[in-house]
Structures are given as structure tokens and as C-alpha cells.
Enzyme design. Structure first.
Site, PDB file in Angstrom:
ATOM      1  N   GLU A  92      10.135  15.417  15.524  1.00 34.76           N
ATOM      2  CA  GLU A  92      10.461  15.329  14.105  1.00 34.76           C
ATOM      3  C   GLU A  92       9.592  16.324  13.342  1.00 34.76           C
ATOM      4  O   GLU A  92       8.362  16.234  13.371  1.00 34.76           O
ATOM      5  CB  GLU A  92      10.170  13.897  13.623  1.00 34.76           C
ATOM      6  CG  GLU A  92      10.633  13.648  12.218  1.00 34.76           C
ATOM      7  CD  GLU A  92      10.368  12.222  11.749  1.00 34.76           C
ATOM      8  OE1 GLU A  92       9.302  11.686  12.087  1.00 34.76           O
ATOM      9  OE2 GLU A  92      11.230  11.665  11.065  1.00 34.76           O
TER      10      GLU A  92
ATOM     11  N   LYS B  92       0.854  -1.204   0.000  1.00 33.29           N
ATOM     12  CA  LYS B  92       0.000   0.000   0.000  1.00 33.29           C
ATOM     13  C   LYS B  92       0.886   1.248   0.000  1.00 33.29           C
ATOM     14  O   LYS B  92       1.583   1.508   0.968  1.00 33.29           O
ATOM     15  CB  LYS B  92      -0.898   0.048   1.233  1.00 33.29           C
ATOM     16  CG  LYS B  92      -1.888   1.210   1.117  1.00 33.29           C
ATOM     17  CD  LYS B  92      -2.543   1.599   2.413  1.00 33.29           C
ATOM     18  CE  LYS B  92      -1.827   2.687   3.163  1.00 33.29           C
ATOM     19  NZ  LYS B  92      -1.809   4.007   2.490  1.00 33.29           N
TER      20      LYS B  92
ATOM     21  N   CYS C 201      13.405  10.648   6.910  1.00 38.12           N
ATOM     22  CA  CYS C 201      13.404  10.150   8.290  1.00 38.12           C
ATOM     23  C   CYS C 201      14.787  10.291   8.928  1.00 38.12           C
ATOM     24  O   CYS C 201      14.909  10.496  10.124  1.00 38.12           O
ATOM     25  CB  CYS C 201      12.927   8.717   8.331  1.00 38.12           C
ATOM     26  SG  CYS C 201      13.709   7.689   7.093  1.00 38.12           S
TER      27      CYS C 201
ATOM     28  N   GLU D 193      10.246   0.876  10.306  1.00 35.65           N
ATOM     29  CA  GLU D 193      11.242   1.930  10.044  1.00 35.65           C
ATOM     30  C   GLU D 193      10.511   3.244  10.275  1.00 35.65           C
ATOM     31  O   GLU D 193       9.655   3.631   9.483  1.00 35.65           O
ATOM     32  CB  GLU D 193      11.749   1.793   8.608  1.00 35.65           C
ATOM     33  CG  GLU D 193      13.101   2.438   8.405  1.00 35.65           C
ATOM     34  CD  GLU D 193      12.977   3.871   7.944  1.00 35.65           C
ATOM     35  OE1 GLU D 193      12.892   4.751   8.826  1.00 35.65           O
ATOM     36  OE2 GLU D 193      12.966   4.099   6.733  1.00 35.65           O
TER      37      GLU D 193
HETATM   38  P1  NDP Z   1       1.950   7.706   8.591  1.00 37.47           P
HETATM   39  O1  NDP Z   1       2.720   6.862   9.521  1.00 37.47           O
HETATM   40  O2  NDP Z   1       0.557   8.047   8.939  1.00 37.47           O
HETATM   41  O3  NDP Z   1       1.926   7.039   7.139  1.00 37.47           O
HETATM   42  C1  NDP Z   1       2.766   6.006   6.683  1.00 37.47           C
HETATM   43  C2  NDP Z   1       1.950   4.961   5.931  1.00 37.47           C
HETATM   44  O4  NDP Z   1       1.104   4.249   6.841  1.00 37.47           O
HETATM   45  C3  NDP Z   1       1.012   5.545   4.880  1.00 37.47           C
HETATM   46  O5  NDP Z   1       0.910   4.656   3.805  1.00 37.47           O
HETATM   47  C4  NDP Z   1      -0.273   5.651   5.658  1.00 37.47           C
HETATM   48  O6  NDP Z   1      -1.399   5.788   4.869  1.00 37.47           O
HETATM   49  C5  NDP Z   1      -0.265   4.356   6.438  1.00 37.47           C
HETATM   50  N1  NDP Z   1      -1.097   4.334   7.618  1.00 37.47           N
HETATM   51  C6  NDP Z   1      -1.638   5.381   8.305  1.00 37.47           C
HETATM   52  N2  NDP Z   1      -2.348   4.944   9.356  1.00 37.47           N
HETATM   53  C7  NDP Z   1      -2.264   3.591   9.358  1.00 37.47           C
HETATM   54  C8  NDP Z   1      -2.780   2.554  10.184  1.00 37.47           C
HETATM   55  N3  NDP Z   1      -3.514   2.827  11.256  1.00 37.47           N
HETATM   56  N4  NDP Z   1      -2.482   1.279   9.896  1.00 37.47           N
HETATM   57  C9  NDP Z   1      -1.715   0.984   8.839  1.00 37.47           C
HETATM   58  N5  NDP Z   1      -1.211   1.904   8.004  1.00 37.47           N
HETATM   59  C10 NDP Z   1      -1.465   3.203   8.257  1.00 37.47           C
HETATM   60  O7  NDP Z   1       2.734   9.009   8.320  1.00 37.47           O
HETATM   61  P2  NDP Z   1       2.119  10.361   7.752  1.00 37.47           P
HETATM   62  O8  NDP Z   1       2.079  10.273   6.308  1.00 37.47           O
HETATM   63  O9  NDP Z   1       0.841  10.731   8.420  1.00 37.47           O
HETATM   64  O10 NDP Z   1       3.214  11.384   8.243  1.00 37.47           O
HETATM   65  C11 NDP Z   1       3.174  11.868   9.578  1.00 37.47           C
HETATM   66  C12 NDP Z   1       4.550  12.007  10.147  1.00 37.47           C
HETATM   67  O11 NDP Z   1       5.215  10.753  10.110  1.00 37.47           O
HETATM   68  C13 NDP Z   1       5.469  12.898   9.364  1.00 37.47           C
HETATM   69  O12 NDP Z   1       5.308  14.216   9.696  1.00 37.47           O
HETATM   70  C14 NDP Z   1       6.797  12.364   9.763  1.00 37.47           C
HETATM   71  O13 NDP Z   1       7.189  12.924  10.975  1.00 37.47           O
HETATM   72  C15 NDP Z   1       6.578  10.906   9.936  1.00 37.47           C
HETATM   73  N6  NDP Z   1       6.994  10.107   8.774  1.00 37.47           N
HETATM   74  C16 NDP Z   1       8.129   9.378   8.853  1.00 37.47           C
HETATM   75  C17 NDP Z   1       8.555   8.672   7.765  1.00 37.47           C
HETATM   76  C18 NDP Z   1       9.784   7.863   7.772  1.00 37.47           C
HETATM   77  O14 NDP Z   1      10.330   7.605   6.714  1.00 37.47           O
HETATM   78  N7  NDP Z   1      10.243   7.403   8.899  1.00 37.47           N
HETATM   79  C19 NDP Z   1       7.840   8.699   6.503  1.00 37.47           C
HETATM   80  C20 NDP Z   1       6.623   9.447   6.536  1.00 37.47           C
HETATM   81  C21 NDP Z   1       6.240  10.121   7.648  1.00 37.47           C
HETATM   82  P3  NDP Z   1      -1.839   7.283   4.494  1.00 37.47           P
HETATM   83  O15 NDP Z   1      -0.866   7.775   3.515  1.00 37.47           O
HETATM   84  O16 NDP Z   1      -3.161   7.159   3.912  1.00 37.47           O
HETATM   85  O17 NDP Z   1      -1.859   8.064   5.774  1.00 37.47           O
END
Ligand code: NDP
Length: 490
Positions: free
Chosen positions: A400, A195, A303, A269
Site C-alpha cells: 500500500e 484518539k 484505504c 479497518e
Molecule cells: P497508523 O496505523 O500508525 O495510525 C493509525 C492510528 O493509530 C493513529 O491514530 C495512530 O496514532 C494510532 N497508533 C499508532 N500506533 C499505535 C499503537 N501502537 N497502538 C494504538 N494506536 C496506535 O498509521 P500511520 O498514520 O502511521 O500510517 C502508516 C500507513 O498506514 C499508511 O502509509 C497507510 O498505508 C496505512 N494507513 C491506512 C489507513 C486506512 O484507512 N486503512 C489510514 C491511515 C494509514 P499516530 O497518529 O500518532 O501515529
């Protein structure tokens, strides 16, 4: 008259000097109006949809499926059938051939993918073209090489694939994260349901075309799109054997709670708040380039971004001065312009989050610096920002931000640098800048971070494991270590 002079004579003098059109132009990508889910090698018509946009123009790009639990179930079923019907049993060298094919097709179509990545995600084309795409192809090449050598990777053990892997990825490196997930899973003989993030599904959907072109057996790779609900349905599905998640620490923790006691394998991660540490004997101009690359690369949506700069007190002033001067040369704007250094913020929500944290930093007492730059009127933008006079307790030093915002702190001794660098719930990465090799080793031993870069930053290589300590998650991606989460051993 000589030959050369005669030719010069005959050519009309140009009346204007225009740039030739860039090869990475918007029109090399053909988008469909509507995308469904890629299940069992065919497109499923989605029951619900939402719009995906370009964050730099707010233009709608396509309608995307919002997968329901029933659609996720179909995808997991297709992955299970493909696993049982042959993918897990075909000879490893055959599996490798498919992966090599995917890698080569990605290289051939890299321009198209790069434009689409910048269009849907907002990152500068020079980054998607020169970093995301070459690295994504390199991951497939690298794991293709391991597919028929697993028993050498793990001597005296008999490796077996885990089964169906559910993979959930974020929006900051959409295609690269897909490659990090799919390449090792397939090399080990698993099938996958992936996904992509809600805001950046398009390169994953274009990847389905590559899967078909490579003639991968149907069901080995399935892509379902949607928001967190779709991710949730994948996590809780009974027939998924392993979850690989990259994203926020908050969602990572929720997934870990959800899976506790189920026996499902899990790798996480998550976020980071990395320290980029500059000692007074470092080559300052190079270090400043490393600081810029560490935090403004991909708008700071990284990240492992070096979002906390720790500068040795004796060089604080020249470093901050050089840094501010360098900041004025960064170009913010159109992601498809190859001169752009800082593109668009990925989404409105992310922009609001950055704005909220930056306001908190100013309120808590840090001094803010932003270079003069004109931001486009449409789309989501944030000027590169530096905070000085930052205390460790400030939110901008603890949380972050995931945006182009740097917090500068100081230290006097190496011990103090280690203590401050480790003073975070995260532990994903760190950078050390010094002329002294022995100091680099001394620091690397003490920094609680999965990756420590020395006199460089944000360097990635498929052969090198990447992953975190503490709240940055567990499990490694990349290298031989990246195979382990996708294998069972007898
Ligand atoms: P999320 O953790 O919400 O999103 C990461 C992925 O998980 C997306 O595909 C998201 O879908 C999905 N997801 C969201 N909720 C659930 C759930 N309950 N169960 C399973 N999958 C889920 O990150 P965000 O995009 O909301 O970003 C928020 C913050 O996260 C950022 O500001 C940053 O600080 C951090 N982040 C860190 C990353 C890293 O590489 N370590 C990458 C991205 C974000 P959907 O896109 O629909 O929300």
C-alpha cells in the site's frame, strides 16, 4: 435610451478582473494557541504537548496535548461514569435527539470544519467541503434514525450497549472517521474515548465544541490527543470494553495480539491494495474519470484507493493514453483553492514513504510517468504518478503506497482479472467497469473484497456497510451492520 442602456452607461468600466474572495477562507477558522484533552465535558490542561502543522505550508497551527496513560485513564473514567450515570439508560429516542442535533450543527458549521480539515490535513477544499463534511453529517443523521429502532434491526434479540468504546482513527479522513466511529457507538448507548491521529487532531477538537453546543451529557464523548503511545494506552486500558481501530495493517495486527484473550471486543479497518478493473466494453471516458477519482482523490491517502489498475489487454493503449492526457489537467497545489484537484501530502513521513516506494518501482523496472507540474516550494507534495510495465511481484503492485501513485497491469480474460485482483494480502475494495450487468455480478461474486463498485469508484453512503477481508481487517462500519460491533445481545 432604454432603462437598461442608461444603467450600463452610468457604471464605470472595471479596471481589472479579480476573483471575489472565496467563502472558504482561512480566516473563518479561529484557532486557539494550545489545546488540551476533552474529558468529562471540560478541557484538561495537558501535561505534555507537541505542535500540529499545516502540511501545505509547514506553518504551525497549534500546540496539542500528548495524552499520558494517566490522562487516558481520566478520559476512560469520565466515559464510564457517563455510561453508568444515565447515557446507557436514557430513552433511545432521547439519544436520537442528541445525534440529530450534532448532525444539524455539523451542517451549519460545515464551512468552518471544511477549511480546518484542509488546513490541517492538506486535502483539497472541494473534497472536504463536498465529500467529508456532507458524509460526516449524513452518518450522524443515519445513526440517529437507528437509535430507537434497534429491536427492529435485530428481531428476536435484546440489544444492549457494550459500554465504553476506545476509538482510534487515522489522518486521511479525520472528521469522517470520527463520525463513522462516534455515531453508531452513541446510537447504541455506548460512551466513547476517541484518539485522532497525531497529525490531524484539529477537527476532532473543534467537534468538542459541537458536543457542547448539542448539550450532550458530559463524558459521553471524550477526546484525547497524542501519538501511538496514547493509542496504546487506550487499547490496554482495563476499563475499555471495545476497541475500534482504523489505520495501518501493522498496528492493527499489534492491537489484535495485545487484545487476544482479554475478551475486549475489536473491529479493525486496515489497509488495502484495490484493483480497478476495466473491461474492453466499458465506457472508456467514464472509466478514465473513475480511475482518476479512484487513485488521486485525497492524494491517494485512501484505504480503498484503486491503486492497481487492471486493463484488458485489447484496450491497454487507448486507456493509458487517455489517462496520461487527463493527468496533465490535474491541478496540484494550495488545498484552500477550490480549483485544486490534488492537495498536499499529509506529513513528511508519509512523503518519504511514497518517495521510497516510487524509487523502488523505478528500480524494479516499471516505467514512470508524471505530468509536467510545478510543485510549491514549501510543504509536502508529490506529483500524480502512473507506473506502466508493472509486474505483479513488484513492491508497487503489492504494498500500500497511500499516495497519488497508480500501477497499471493488464489481463486477457475475466478469470485472469479475478486471479490478479485477488493476488494481494488485502481485500477491502475493488472496481469493475463493463457494459455487461451479468459480468459485474460474476466478478462481484469472485472478488475477495468488502466493497465492489460497478462503473463507479469511491462512492460512500452511511447506509452501506464498509470493511475488509484478509489483512484489510474485520467488522463492518456503516449500515445496519455497523451497529453490531457496539451491541451485546441477551
Ligand atoms: P497508523 O496505523 O500508525 O495510525 C493509525 C492510528 O493509530 C493513529 O491514530 C495512530 O496514532 C494510532 N497508533 C499508532 N500506533 C499505535 C499503537 N501502537 N497502538 C494504538 N494506536 C496506535 O498509521 P500511520 O498514520 O502511521 O500510517 C502508516 C500507513 O498506514 C499508511 O502509509 C497507510 O498505508 C496505512 N494507513 C491506512 C489507513 C486506512 O484507512 N486503512 C489510514 C491511515 C494509514 P499516530 O497518529 O500518532 O501515529
Amino acid at each position: 435610451m432604454t432603462e437598461v442602456e442608461r444603467r450600463k452607461d452610468a457604471s464605470p468600466a472595471p479596471t481589472s478582473w479579480d476573483y471575489a474572495p472565496a467563502p472558504e477562507a482561512r480566516d473563518i477558522v479561529t484557532l486557539r494557541e494550545r489545546y488540551g484533552h476533552f474529558v468529562g465535558g471540560v478541557w484538561l490542561e495537558p501535561s505534555e504537548t507537541y505542535a500540529t502543522i499545516s502540511p501545505s505550508s509547514e506553518e504551525q497551527l497549534a500546540e496539542i496535548g500528548q495524552a499520558t496513560p494517566a490522562e487516558v485513564d481520566l478520559a476512560v473514567g469520565a466515559a464510564r461514569n457517563a455510561f453508568d450515570d444515565g447515557w446507557s439508560q436514557i430513552s433511545p429516542s432521547e439519544r436520537a435527539k442528541y445525534l440529530f442535533r450534532i448532525a444539524r450543527i455539523l451542517q451549519e458549521r460545515s464551512r468552518e470544519f471544511a477549511v480546518l480539515e484542509s488546513l490541517n490535513g492538506g486535502k483539497p477544499i472541494k473534497e472536504s467541503r463536498d465529500v467529508d463534511l456532507p458524509l460526516a453529517a449524513a452518518h450522524f443523521f443515519y445513526y440517529a434514525g437507528w437509535a430507537d429502532k434497534l429491536e427492529y434491526a435485530f428481531p428476536n434479540r435484546v440489544p444492549r450497549p457494550v459500554g465504553v468504546a476506545g476509538q482510534i482513527i487515522p489522518w486521511n479522513f479525520p472528521l469522517l472517521m470520527l463520525a463513522w466511529k462516534i455515531a453508531p457507538a452513541l446510537a447504541c448507548g455506548n460512551t466513547v474515548v476517541l484518539k485522532p491521529a497525531e497529525t490531524t487532531p484539529l477537527t476532532a477538537l473543534l467537534f468538542c465544541d459541537v458536543v457542547r453546543q448539542a448539550e450532550l451529557p458530559p463524558g459521553v464523548v471524550n477526546i484525547v490527543t497524542g501519538d501511538g503511545r496514547t493509542g496504546g494506552a487506550l487499547v490496554t486500558h482495563q476499563d475499555v470494553d471495545k476497541i475500534a481501530f482504523t489505520g495501518s495493517t501493522e498496528v492493527g495486527k499489534a492491537i489484535q495480539r495485545e487484545l487476544a484473550g482479554t475478551g475486549k471486543r475489536l473491529t479493525l479497518e486496515l489497509g488495502g491494495k484495490a484493483a480497478n478493473i476495466i473491461f474492453d466494453d466499458a465506457a472508456l471516458d467514464q472509466a478514465v474519470e473513475g480511475i482518476i477519482n479512484g487513485i488521486y482523490f485525497n492524494q491517494g491517502h485512501v484505504c480503498c484507493a484503486g491503486s492497481r489498475l487492471l486493463v484488458q489487454e485489447s484496450i491497454y493503449e487507448p486507456v493509458v493514453e487517455k489517462l496520461k492526457r487527463r493527468l496533465t489537467t490535474l491541478r496540484v497545489g494550495d488545498p484552500l483553492d477550490k480549483n485544486t484537484d490534488v492537495g498536499a501530502i499529509n506529513s513528511k513521513q508519509q512523503l518519504e514513504k511514497i518517495e521510497e516506494l516510487v524509487a523502488a518501482g523505478a528500480e524494479e523496472g516499471a516505467e514512470i510517468y508524471q505530468p509536467p507540474c510545478r510543485l510549491p516550494e514549501k510543504g509536502y507534495w508529490f506529483a500524480p504518478t502512473v507506473f506502466t510495465d508493472v509486474a505483479q511481484s513488484y513492491r508497487i503492485a503489492q504494498e500500500e503506497i497511500f499516495g497519488p501513485v497508480l500501477s497499471v497491469l493488464t489481463f486477457r480474460t475475466p478469470e485472469e482479472a479475478v486471479e490478479k485482483a485477488n493476488n494481494t494480502p488485502y481485500g477491502l475494495s475493488a472496481g469493475v467497469w463493463t457494459e455487461k450487468g451479468s459480468r459485474i455480478l460474476w466478478m462481484a461474486e469472485r472478488l475477495r473484497a468488502g466493497v465492489v463498485w460497478a462503473n463507479t469508484y469511491n462512492r460512500f453512503d452511511p447506509t452501506s456497510p464498509f470493511g475488509g477481508y484478509k489483512e484489510s481487517g474485520f467488522g463492518r462500519e456503516g449500515g445496519r451492520h455497523g451497529l453490531e460491533p457496539y451491541l451485546d445481545f441477551t
